[in-house]
Design an enzyme around this catalytic site. Structure first.
Site, PDB file in Angstrom:
ATOM      1  N   GLY A 280      -3.326   4.426  -0.690  1.00  0.00           N
ATOM      2  CA  GLY A 280      -4.602   4.120  -0.044  1.00  0.00           C
ATOM      3  C   GLY A 280      -5.717   5.026  -0.512  1.00  0.00           C
ATOM      4  O   GLY A 280      -6.855   4.578  -0.718  1.00  0.00           O
TER       5      GLY A 280
ATOM      6  N   LYS B 277       2.900   4.335   6.073  1.00  0.00           N
ATOM      7  CA  LYS B 277       4.349   4.220   5.962  1.00  0.00           C
ATOM      8  C   LYS B 277       4.813   3.002   6.769  1.00  0.00           C
ATOM      9  O   LYS B 277       4.180   2.591   7.757  1.00  0.00           O
ATOM     10  CB  LYS B 277       5.019   5.491   6.480  1.00  0.00           C
ATOM     11  CG  LYS B 277       4.847   6.705   5.577  1.00  0.00           C
ATOM     12  CD  LYS B 277       5.603   6.546   4.265  1.00  0.00           C
ATOM     13  CE  LYS B 277       5.628   7.848   3.476  1.00  0.00           C
ATOM     14  NZ  LYS B 277       6.384   7.712   2.201  1.00  0.00           N
TER      15      LYS B 277
ATOM     16  N   ALA C 227       1.191   7.980  -7.222  1.00  0.00           N
ATOM     17  CA  ALA C 227       0.152   8.838  -6.650  1.00  0.00           C
ATOM     18  C   ALA C 227       0.672   9.433  -5.352  1.00  0.00           C
ATOM     19  O   ALA C 227       1.465   8.797  -4.643  1.00  0.00           O
ATOM     20  CB  ALA C 227      -1.131   8.042  -6.402  1.00  0.00           C
TER      21      ALA C 227
ATOM     22  N   LYS D   5       9.163  -6.503  -7.319  1.00  0.00           N
ATOM     23  CA  LYS D   5       9.001  -5.054  -7.191  1.00  0.00           C
ATOM     24  C   LYS D   5      10.072  -4.472  -6.276  1.00  0.00           C
ATOM     25  O   LYS D   5      10.599  -3.383  -6.520  1.00  0.00           O
ATOM     26  CB  LYS D   5       7.621  -4.688  -6.654  1.00  0.00           C
ATOM     27  CG  LYS D   5       7.460  -3.161  -6.551  1.00  0.00           C
ATOM     28  CD  LYS D   5       6.193  -2.700  -5.890  1.00  0.00           C
ATOM     29  CE  LYS D   5       6.194  -1.182  -5.759  1.00  0.00           C
ATOM     30  NZ  LYS D   5       4.982  -0.676  -5.078  1.00  0.00           N
TER      31      LYS D   5
ATOM     32  N   SER E 225       9.484   7.924  -4.011  1.00  0.00           N
ATOM     33  CA  SER E 225       8.882   8.590  -2.862  1.00  0.00           C
ATOM     34  C   SER E 225       9.944   8.919  -1.813  1.00  0.00           C
ATOM     35  O   SER E 225       9.837   9.928  -1.107  1.00  0.00           O
ATOM     36  CB  SER E 225       7.776   7.728  -2.251  1.00  0.00           C
ATOM     37  OG  SER E 225       8.277   6.477  -1.833  1.00  0.00           O
TER      38      SER E 225
ATOM     39  N   GLU F   8      11.850   5.875   4.529  1.00  0.00           N
ATOM     40  CA  GLU F   8      11.649   4.436   4.686  1.00  0.00           C
ATOM     41  C   GLU F   8      12.948   3.664   4.449  1.00  0.00           C
ATOM     42  O   GLU F   8      12.928   2.448   4.233  1.00  0.00           O
ATOM     43  CB  GLU F   8      10.560   3.955   3.719  1.00  0.00           C
ATOM     44  CG  GLU F   8       9.172   4.433   4.092  1.00  0.00           C
ATOM     45  CD  GLU F   8       8.078   3.816   3.223  1.00  0.00           C
ATOM     46  OE1 GLU F   8       7.030   3.424   3.789  1.00  0.00           O
ATOM     47  OE2 GLU F   8       8.283   3.715   1.997  1.00  0.00           O
TER      48      GLU F   8
END
Length: 309
Positions: free
Chosen positions: A12, A77, A129, A186, A257, A269
């Site tokens: 974001g 998240k 990122a 993805k 991540s 997650e």
């Protein structure tokens, strides 16, 4: 455009700052030390594509503080998705198109359960990122791509407008006539990378170089392809092999991540990645032993580092 970015982390923060630099009126929703730092000095983005800094007044602490909005980007998240969707229903941003750039295949189902199908756009992003320190985002490498598309044909004009805004900001953006398939494509890779780097606790170079962990990577992705196909998504049977070959092109030091969160003791997650594959597989009666084992191994860390560890 007036754009609200909910979640000013790596994803974001980067895309929001890039859109702001192109002249859009961007407001971030952030919290904690990150919020305080942005209020002091703006959001700083270090990127090989150029340094960015937003205005200190470009951030608020909650969705309730947002004004009228033309587009909402969701980049929190996954565990915060339901709360965000509920808050959007009663905010001044209510009715604006919503584009989630989150991981996984569950995110849009959650949003569409609270908002209208016409309002929610399907999307997926490709970028490395992260928050380097409060108020600072680091973009690794030149990759910064977004793919989006409508779930309903009535949203095609909105998709065109959003694509134009991204492209005008110098972001690699493309439309998709089958956005659900793009999201699953993805997801297959993401589940494989996160599952193996987190359980092996090493970057992808180590995973792919060892015969047994390489096999684990392939089988985790193959199981995810099988779940996609059972869900009615048009993925080729050889797609796992294709993604394994793609993994061979990645920098050896690349990780996920989820691996980073595991190393830092942060919440994971996992329930929406390998755990999400297991949940979907159970409903569809598809065997996913590799993903189930990954979910079992990492279960003690889902809420962060266990007490006493």
């Amino acid at each position: 455009m007036r754009i609200a970015v909910i979640g000013a982390g790596g994803v974001g923060g980067y895309f929001g700052a890039r859109l702001a630099a192109a002249g859009n009126e961007v407001t971030f929703v952030a919290r904690g030390g990150h919020l305080a730092a942005i209020r002091r000095s703006g959001l700083v983005v270090h990127s090989p594509l150029g340094e960015l800094r937003t205005s200190p007044d470009s951030v608020v602490a909650s969705i309730s503080e947002l004004g009228p909005t033309d587009l909402v980007l969701v980049a929190v998240k996954l565990w915060d998705t339901e709360a965000v969707a509920e808050e959007l229903r009663t905010s001044a941003a209510h009715g604006a198109p919503v584009l989630s750039l989150q991981n996984g295949v569950h995110k849009d189902d959650v949003l569409r359960g609270r908002l209208t199908d016409e309002q929610v756009l399907g999307g997926v992003c490709f970028i490395s990122a992260f928050i380097e320190e409060p108020g600072v985002v680091r973009h690794n490498g030149p990759l910064q791509k977004v793919v989006l598309g409508p779930y309903r044909s009535g949203s095609t004009a909105t998709v065109r407008a959003v694509l134009a805004a991204f492209r005008d900001a110098g972001i690699d953006a493309e439309g998709s006539d089958d956005i659900e398939r793009a999201i699953w494509e993805k997801f297959v890779f993401l589940v494989g990378l996160s599952a193996t780097t987190a359980t092996v606790r090493q970057p992808v170079g180590v995973v792919r170089a060892n015969e047994r962990s390489r096999r684990l990577l392939y089988e985790v992705m193959a199981e995810t392809v099988a779940v996609a196909q059972a869900s009615g998504v048009r993925l080729d049977s050889g797609f796992a092999e294709d993604r394994l070959a793609f993994c061979d092109t990645l920098p050896a030091a690349m990780t996920s991540s989820m691996h980073n969160d595991l190393e830092k003791g942060n919440r994971l997650e996992l329930p929406w990645l390998s755990g999400g594959v297991v949940d979907l597989a159970d409903r569809l009666d598809v065997p996913v032993p590799r993903n189930r084992t990954v979910a079992d191994i990492l279960a003690p860390y889902v809420l962060g580092r266990p007490a006493g560890s």
